[in-house]
Design a protein around this motif. Sequence first.
Motif, mmCIF file in Angstrom:
data_model
loop_
_atom_site.group_PDB
_atom_site.id
_atom_site.type_symbol
_atom_site.label_atom_id
_atom_site.label_comp_id
_atom_site.label_asym_id
_atom_site.label_seq_id
_atom_site.Cartn_x
_atom_site.Cartn_y
_atom_site.Cartn_z
ATOM 1 N N SER A 1 0.825 -1.491 0.018
ATOM 2 C CA SER A 1 -0.101 -0.186 0.012
ATOM 3 C C SER A 1 0.979 1.282 -0.188
ATOM 4 N N ARG A 2 0.265 2.165 -0.825
ATOM 5 C CA ARG A 2 1.292 3.245 -1.106
ATOM 6 C C ARG A 2 0.341 4.499 -0.992
ATOM 7 N N TRP A 3 0.786 5.712 -0.151
ATOM 8 C CA TRP A 3 0.178 6.894 -0.031
ATOM 9 C C TRP A 3 0.946 7.956 -0.579
ATOM 10 N N LEU A 4 0.259 8.628 -1.488
ATOM 11 C CA LEU A 4 0.879 9.761 -2.317
ATOM 12 C C LEU A 4 0.684 11.420 -1.396
ATOM 13 N N ALA A 5 1.798 11.947 -1.046
ATOM 14 C CA ALA A 5 1.747 13.166 -0.138
ATOM 15 C C ALA A 5 0.956 14.271 -0.760
ATOM 16 N N ALA A 6 0.629 15.182 -0.352
ATOM 17 C CA ALA A 6 0.145 16.556 -0.706
ATOM 18 C C ALA A 6 0.357 17.521 0.560
ATOM 19 N N ASP A 7 0.247 18.933 0.155
ATOM 20 C CA ASP A 7 0.457 19.798 1.343
ATOM 21 C C ASP A 7 1.851 19.680 2.078
ATOM 22 N N ASP A 8 3.053 19.649 1.072
ATOM 23 C CA ASP A 8 4.412 19.308 1.665
ATOM 24 C C ASP A 8 4.463 17.823 2.665
ATOM 25 N N GLY A 9 3.563 16.932 2.351
ATOM 26 C CA GLY A 9 3.580 15.772 2.965
ATOM 27 C C GLY A 9 2.733 16.100 4.395
ATOM 28 N N ARG A 10 1.690 16.890 4.307
ATOM 29 C CA ARG A 10 1.080 16.847 5.787
ATOM 30 C C ARG A 10 -0.118 15.929 5.596
ATOM 31 N N ARG A 11 -0.693 15.772 4.668
ATOM 32 C CA ARG A 11 -1.809 14.825 4.453
ATOM 33 C C ARG A 11 -1.636 13.926 3.127
ATOM 34 N N SER A 12 -2.357 13.011 2.992
ATOM 35 C CA SER A 12 -2.290 11.831 1.760
ATOM 36 C C SER A 12 -3.412 11.992 0.800
ATOM 37 N N LEU A 13 -2.815 12.224 -0.604
ATOM 38 C CA LEU A 13 -3.841 12.667 -1.574
ATOM 39 C C LEU A 13 -4.481 11.468 -2.191
ATOM 40 N N ILE A 14 -3.779 10.347 -2.371
ATOM 41 C CA ILE A 14 -4.564 8.988 -2.815
ATOM 42 C C ILE A 14 -3.741 7.835 -2.302
ATOM 43 N N GLU A 15 -4.356 6.786 -2.037
ATOM 44 C CA GLU A 15 -3.854 5.254 -1.776
ATOM 45 C C GLU A 15 -3.770 4.406 -3.079
ATOM 46 N N ILE A 16 -2.786 3.837 -3.251
ATOM 47 C CA ILE A 16 -2.539 2.804 -4.053
ATOM 48 C C ILE A 16 -2.102 1.540 -3.522
ATOM 49 N N THR A 17 -2.961 0.294 -3.958
ATOM 50 C CA THR A 17 -2.793 -0.881 -3.065
ATOM 51 C C THR A 17 -2.680 -2.015 -4.300
ATOM 52 N N VAL A 18 -1.740 -2.812 -3.979
ATOM 53 C CA VAL A 18 -1.678 -4.039 -4.904
ATOM 54 C C VAL A 18 -1.595 -5.305 -4.055
ATOM 55 N N GLY A 19 -2.120 -6.441 -4.682
ATOM 56 C CA GLY A 19 -2.242 -7.667 -3.992
ATOM 57 C C GLY A 19 -1.878 -8.901 -4.445
ATOM 58 N N GLY A 20 -1.362 -9.723 -3.939
ATOM 59 C CA GLY A 20 -1.159 -11.011 -4.772
ATOM 60 C C GLY A 20 -0.494 -12.157 -3.673
#
Length: 206
Positions: free
Chosen positions: A156-175
């Motif tokens: 699971s990966r979260w992309l940062a926004a507002d200089d890292g203060r919040r998360s913009l979107i989550e991307i998850t892969v599974g297998g």
Amino acid sequence: MLTPRHQALLATLAGMTVGVAVFGTVLAINDQTADSSATVVTTPSISTTPGPTDGLQAGSLQYAMQNFGTEQAPVSTEVPVGWKSTVTGTRPRYLDPTGVWQLRFDARGTKQSPDEMVESRANSIDEQDLKVLSRTDGTLIYTYVDKVRGPRLGMSRWLAADDGRRSLIEITVGGRPQDQAGLQAVLDHATQTLVLPEDADDSRPG
């Protein structure tokens, strides 16, 4: 000179001799047939279905652009060809035809930073034999055992926004654990081809 009685007796004996000879011949033929069938060797067919130890191969994947999100905040990225999602909106989940691998998104965003989301998710996963392998750069990598599907691996990966203060979107892969290299490629490709709304403050890794 033989009497009629003696002649009849000899004829009976001759008929029995011929019968025994024919019966013996039939038995010999049957024995040969049985021996022939016993020596036939059947070559087993070779299955082309990937075995349980075969992992997802990054080089075998092709990608196509997919759109999701909302009208006010559209999102698009490239996902492996053939992986389909039954839902759109802000939380699509793309599955391969076999259902072994998946790629999902959560575009709702959160006020927590990527590192905070990594810690929160690591502490909230309720799965058997959970093992956290890595939790760096806003990405959580872990394994667990599913009661139905067996050993599983998630990233699971979260992309940062507002200089890292919040998360913009989550991307998850599974297998599966043996799919880690291929799943990493899918996660990285989705991250790099992600197209976010113009007013989004995107701070993706790499």
